[in-house]
Motif scaffolding. Structure first.
Motif, PDB file in Angstrom:
ATOM      1  N   UNK A 139       0.824  -1.208   0.000  1.00 58.61           N
ATOM      2  CA  UNK A 139       0.000   0.000   0.000  1.00 58.61           C
ATOM      3  C   UNK A 139       0.859   1.260   0.000  1.00 58.61           C
ATOM      4  N   UNK A 140       2.148   1.074  -0.234  1.00 62.24           N
ATOM      5  CA  UNK A 140       3.061   2.222  -0.245  1.00 62.24           C
ATOM      6  C   UNK A 140       2.744   3.171  -1.390  1.00 62.24           C
ATOM      7  N   UNK A 141       2.831   4.457  -1.113  1.00 61.87           N
ATOM      8  CA  UNK A 141       2.660   5.476  -2.156  1.00 61.87           C
ATOM      9  C   UNK A 141       3.982   5.814  -2.831  1.00 61.87           C
ATOM     10  N   UNK A 142       5.071   5.531  -2.148  1.00 60.43           N
ATOM     11  CA  UNK A 142       6.407   5.822  -2.702  1.00 60.43           C
ATOM     12  C   UNK A 142       7.289   4.598  -2.540  1.00 60.43           C
ATOM     13  N   UNK A 143       7.903   4.176  -3.651  1.00 57.39           N
ATOM     14  CA  UNK A 143       8.797   3.025  -3.625  1.00 57.39           C
ATOM     15  C   UNK A 143       9.659   3.078  -4.879  1.00 57.39           C
ATOM     16  N   UNK A 144      10.923   3.365  -4.701  1.00 60.69           N
ATOM     17  CA  UNK A 144      11.836   3.494  -5.840  1.00 60.69           C
ATOM     18  C   UNK A 144      12.907   2.407  -5.812  1.00 60.69           C
ATOM     19  N   UNK A 145      12.478   1.177  -5.487  1.00 65.92           N
ATOM     20  CA  UNK A 145      13.444   0.084  -5.361  1.00 65.92           C
ATOM     21  C   UNK A 145      13.635  -0.689  -6.660  1.00 65.92           C
ATOM     22  N   UNK A 146      13.153  -0.162  -7.758  1.00 69.48           N
ATOM     23  CA  UNK A 146      13.380  -0.835  -9.041  1.00 69.48           C
ATOM     24  C   UNK A 146      12.171  -0.733  -9.944  1.00 69.48           C
TER      25      UNK A 146
END
Length: 477
Positions: A187-194
């Motif tokens: 449910x994350x709004x931000x995730x820049x892990x790939x």
């Protein structure tokens, strides 16, 4: 690979999901073998209805073992045959009806986790019970399912304010073609892990895996709305009205829908329970909805002021502002009756084009002229979501009997080619929200760059090397 006999697949599926939830060739398979419009019909060795992601995985593993293709099917409300099995290859139709649990709702995080078989209207109601809004809204929302909505990247009437299904999805759960499970239920709004892997499955129409769950965005519920219907003399005036509404009303503009006069006439003729409370004396009708999450703001006054300004500028000739919720709902009922009315009017050659707004007027005029030149007898009507550049162009061919439809192929192909050529020339897309399925896969080949098609096939080959997932859809195989 040797394909085992039908009785064996039925028995083994029953061992996974229970005998009551498998329909073999001797059962009533008919509702699952034909698409909503009655244009595509296939056969299936079995219809199977798992109740959990684990059962879906078990079914997929079994089909992979035996070499059976898998056709995922939600509410079977699609327009392009994406959920219809094809003839000639042993397959199993996998229905998700029993996977209909609302898993969790977060008011703080504005998210809802659901099974893919949840009916869209039920998700809307669940959000409402938490004083939130799930804004995806379609004419088929009482029967379409979330898995199908995501698999076709559904649009609908609220894209202007909230975006498509792709933009409304935070996470998914999917079963891959080998039966393994992919848990991306964040449910994350931000995730820049790939790479955002969920996007591979949204819009893929079940050709890369089966979506079994999703985490969706919720929004504050609008506390009030105002709905109006305005009349305009040409498409240029409609576009100028859109620009004016955006300037004066900002993000309160929740929907901006259009219908040609011919489209409303079709509804008046063929959907008698729908009341048309205005004279059909203008070429275009525009349905506008304003929404606001704050109380105490007079949206009707804002709507009337904008419409008065439009009238003074010559953009509209008349307008009706709903004076009650009942009247607002009645106006929306007209808009939601376009598919029913058109289907009853004749054989429909429909298009789901989107073009940049600055080219929309040119698109409308060019496609109407080309279809009329090809088929003078066709009734050309239009409706759609002009606010996001998506107008549905329909050529209705009257008096076509079911046994004549095979002879229509060259006619349909010529009309499609004309519309697609104009769409591509203006930088548009041949499918804004309905998907590709069976109906549009050859058209996709014609308008898509070879390198892009090659990359799509590479992705398909990587995830589904044996071509078991929904074969014959999207990509030609």
């Amino acid at each position: 690979m040797t394909i085992h006999a039908t009785p064996m697949i039925v028995e083994r599926l029953a061992a996974i999901v229970g005998a009551r939830h498998v329909i073999g060739p001797d059962g009533d398979q008919e509702p699952y073998l034909v698409d909503w419009r009655g244009r595509y019909r296939g056969t299936a060795e079995a219809i199977v209805k798992p109740a959990s992601t684990a059962e879906v995985a078990g079914v997929v593993k079994l089909c992979a073992e035996l070499g059976f293709a898998i056709v995922p099917q939600g509410g079977n409300t699609g327009m392009c045959g994406a959920a219809t099995p094809l003839n000639g290859r042993p397959n199993v139709v996998l229905r998700l009806d029993r996977m209909n649990t609302i898993r969790a709702i977060s008011r703080l995080g504005d998210s809802i986790a659901v099974d893919a078989g949840c009916i869209l209207a039920d998700v809307q109601k669940a959000a409402e019970s938490a004083d939130r809004l799930f804004p995806l809204s379609l004419g088929a929302e009482g029967s379409c399912q979330i898995g199908g909505n995501l698999s076709t990247n559904a649009g609908g009437t609220a894209v202007l304010r909230y975006g498509t299904a792709r933009e409304l999805t935070l996470g998914i759960e999917a079963v891959l073609p080998d039966g393994s499970m992919l848990d991306l239920m964040t449910s994350l709004r931000k995730d820049s892990t790939g790479v955002d892997l969920k996007q591979l499955f949204i819009g893929a129409e079940g050709t890369l895996g089966i979506i079994t769950g999703a985490v969706l965005k919720l929004f504050p519920r609008p506390r009030q709305r105002s709905v109006a219907l305005a009349k305009a003399e040409d498409i240029e005036a409609v576009l100028d009205l859109l620009a004016l509404a955006r300037t004066e009303l900002g993000d309160r503009l929740g929907a901006f829908e259009v219908m040609s006069r011919g489209q409303v006439e079709v509804i008046a003729e063929h959907v008698p329970h729908v009341a048309i409370p205005f004279a059909l004396d203008a070429p275009w009708f525009v349905l506008i909805e304003l929404v606001d999450t704050l109380r105490g703001i007079d949206l009707s006054a804002e709507m009337e002021a904008m419409l008065a300004s439009a009238f003074e500028r010559g953009l509209i000739g008349d307008a009706l502002v709903a004076s009650s919720e009942a009247q607002a709902a009645a106006l929306w009922t007209i808009r939601h009756s376009v598919s029913e009315g058109s289907k009853r009017a004749g054989y429909v050659v429909s298009h789901d084009s989107a073009v940049p707004l600055e080219h929309q007027a040119e698109f409308v005029r060019r496609v109407e002229a080309r279809i009329a030149a090809l088929r003078p007898e066709a009734r050309i009507v239009m409706h759609g979501h002009l606010g996001d550049g998506n107008i549905h162009v329909l050529a209705i061919l009257p008096g076509i009997a079911a046994d004549q439809r095979e002879t229509l192929a060259p006619i349909v192909s010529a009309i499609n080619r004309a519309v697609d050529e104009e769409t591509a020339a203006l930088g548009g897309s041949i499918s804004a929200e309905h998907g590709i399925g069976i109906a549009n896969k050859e058209r996709l080949n014609h308008v898509t760059a070879p390198r892009e098609m090659a990359l799509l096939r590479q992705v398909k080959g990587l995830l589904d090397p044996r071509g078991l997932m929904n074969p014959g859809k999207v990509l030609s195989d």
